[in-house]
Design a protein around this motif. Structure first.
Motif, PDB file in Angstrom:
ATOM      1  N   THR A 137       0.839  -1.203   0.000  1.00 34.08           N
ATOM      2  CA  THR A 137       0.000   0.000   0.000  1.00 34.08           C
ATOM      3  C   THR A 137       0.873   1.252   0.000  1.00 34.08           C
ATOM      4  N   GLN A 138       1.941   1.237   0.789  1.00 33.90           N
ATOM      5  CA  GLN A 138       2.850   2.373   0.856  1.00 33.90           C
ATOM      6  C   GLN A 138       3.624   2.543  -0.456  1.00 33.90           C
ATOM      7  N   LEU A 139       4.023   1.438  -1.086  1.00 35.97           N
ATOM      8  CA  LEU A 139       4.704   1.510  -2.384  1.00 35.97           C
ATOM      9  C   LEU A 139       3.768   2.045  -3.466  1.00 35.97           C
ATOM     10  N   ARG A 149       0.318   8.110 -11.285  1.00 42.31           N
ATOM     11  CA  ARG A 149      -0.522   6.973 -11.688  1.00 42.31           C
ATOM     12  C   ARG A 149       0.007   5.715 -11.003  1.00 42.31           C
ATOM     13  N   ASN A 150      -0.742   4.629 -11.134  1.00 36.59           N
ATOM     14  CA  ASN A 150      -0.341   3.376 -10.496  1.00 36.59           C
ATOM     15  C   ASN A 150      -0.347   2.220 -11.481  1.00 36.59           C
ATOM     16  N   SER A 151       0.605   1.320 -11.290  1.00 33.15           N
ATOM     17  CA  SER A 151       0.710   0.103 -12.107  1.00 33.15           C
ATOM     18  C   SER A 151       0.319  -1.140 -11.326  1.00 33.15           C
ATOM     19  N   VAL A 152       0.114  -0.989 -10.019  1.00 32.70           N
ATOM     20  CA  VAL A 152      -0.305  -2.091  -9.138  1.00 32.70           C
ATOM     21  C   VAL A 152      -1.463  -1.560  -8.300  1.00 32.70           C
ATOM     22  N   ARG A 153      -2.411  -2.442  -8.021  1.00 34.32           N
ATOM     23  CA  ARG A 153      -3.503  -2.047  -7.126  1.00 34.32           C
ATOM     24  C   ARG A 153      -3.752  -3.169  -6.128  1.00 34.32           C
ATOM     25  N   MET A 154      -4.337  -2.830  -5.029  1.00 36.45           N
ATOM     26  CA  MET A 154      -4.694  -3.819  -4.013  1.00 36.45           C
ATOM     27  C   MET A 154      -6.061  -4.389  -4.375  1.00 36.45           C
ATOM     28  N   ILE A 155      -6.200  -5.717  -4.216  1.00 36.94           N
ATOM     29  CA  ILE A 155      -7.467  -6.386  -4.511  1.00 36.94           C
ATOM     30  C   ILE A 155      -7.894  -7.212  -3.304  1.00 36.94           C
ATOM     31  N   GLY A 160      -7.622 -11.855   2.191  1.00 35.17           N
ATOM     32  CA  GLY A 160      -7.536 -10.453   2.581  1.00 35.17           C
ATOM     33  C   GLY A 160      -7.051  -9.623   1.408  1.00 35.17           C
ATOM     34  N   TRP A 161      -6.601  -8.406   1.693  1.00 34.77           N
ATOM     35  CA  TRP A 161      -6.130  -7.506   0.656  1.00 34.77           C
ATOM     36  C   TRP A 161      -4.719  -7.905   0.240  1.00 34.77           C
ATOM     37  N   GLU A 169      -0.446 -16.276  -8.171  1.00 37.20           N
ATOM     38  CA  GLU A 169       0.125 -17.281  -7.273  1.00 37.20           C
ATOM     39  C   GLU A 169      -0.839 -17.723  -6.176  1.00 37.20           C
ATOM     40  N   THR A 170      -1.875 -16.947  -5.919  1.00 35.40           N
ATOM     41  CA  THR A 170      -2.854 -17.347  -4.901  1.00 35.40           C
ATOM     42  C   THR A 170      -4.107 -17.972  -5.506  1.00 35.40           C
ATOM     43  N   LYS A 171      -4.176 -18.021  -6.830  1.00 35.35           N
ATOM     44  CA  LYS A 171      -5.381 -18.495  -7.513  1.00 35.35           C
ATOM     45  C   LYS A 171      -5.788 -19.911  -7.094  1.00 35.35           C
ATOM     46  N   HIS A 172      -4.844 -20.803  -6.909  1.00 35.50           N
ATOM     47  CA  HIS A 172      -5.158 -22.190  -6.583  1.00 35.50           C
ATOM     48  C   HIS A 172      -4.964 -22.519  -5.104  1.00 35.50           C
TER      49      HIS A 172
END
Length: 181
Positions: A137-139, A149-155, A160-161, A169-172
């Motif tokens: 989040t800080q990055l 602008r941002n190239s990464v977002r939290m989902i 969790g977030w 990597e968390t999909k499975h």
């Protein structure tokens, strides 16, 4: 997982290195030509060698920890050391979260890399990195300040977030309910 990776000193650029505290040994530091060390741990003492300048940043590896207050200071120091022909090693306990985040911040500020590209660059050189969600989040905020602008977002996920770069990597992965005793 290759546990030896935790004891390696990874070359991020020709003048910036990343490692765990376990890798910070006088002979290894001299062999790589390190002139400056940024130690981002709470209680691991600095290496005392007459030719090495050490800076200690006391910050927890916790999502609530305010690492971003050191982004500019550390990036500027790494840049100054490089301009004088020196080499900087950044380490925390495992070389996974705090130190990796500082290296990513440096690449964004001085190499003008987008956050996603800086992360991928560091991850390619030290595959065990995994900054915690709070540091992400800080990055993300730092990237917005630098580039607007941002190239990464939290989902939001069942874990969790997380930054969207962790989504694949968390999909499975399966979340197991915690047991109450």
């Amino acid at each position: 997982m290759n546990l030896e990776m935790f004891n390696q000193i990874a070359s991020i650029t020709d003048h910036l290195y990343l490692s765990s505290a376990a890798a910070v040994k006088p002979d290894r530091i001299r062999a790589v030509g390190i002139t400056h060390i940024i130690n981002c741990t709470l209680d691991i003492p600095n290496l005392h060698l007459p030719t090495i300048e050490c800076i200690q940043i006391h910050v927890e590896d916790a999502a609530h920890a305010r690492l971003s207050i050191y982004f500019d200071r550390c990036a500027d120091k790494i840049h100054q050391v490089h301009n004088r022909g020196g080499r900087t090693l950044v380490h925390c306990v495992a070389g996974v979260s705090r130190s990796a985040s500082l290296c990513i911040a440096y690449l964004m500020k001085y190499h003008r890399l987008k956050l996603v590209d800086a992360y991928n660059h560091v991850k390619a050189r030290r595959p065990v990195i995994r900054p915690n969600a709070g540091f992400w989040t800080q990055l993300i905020d730092f990237e917005h300040r630098l580039f607007g602008r941002n190239s990464v977002r939290m989902i939001q996920t069942s874990f969790g977030w997380i930054p969207d770069v962790y989504k694949e990597e968390t999909k499975h992965m399966v979340r197991f309910p915690s047991r109450r005793y």
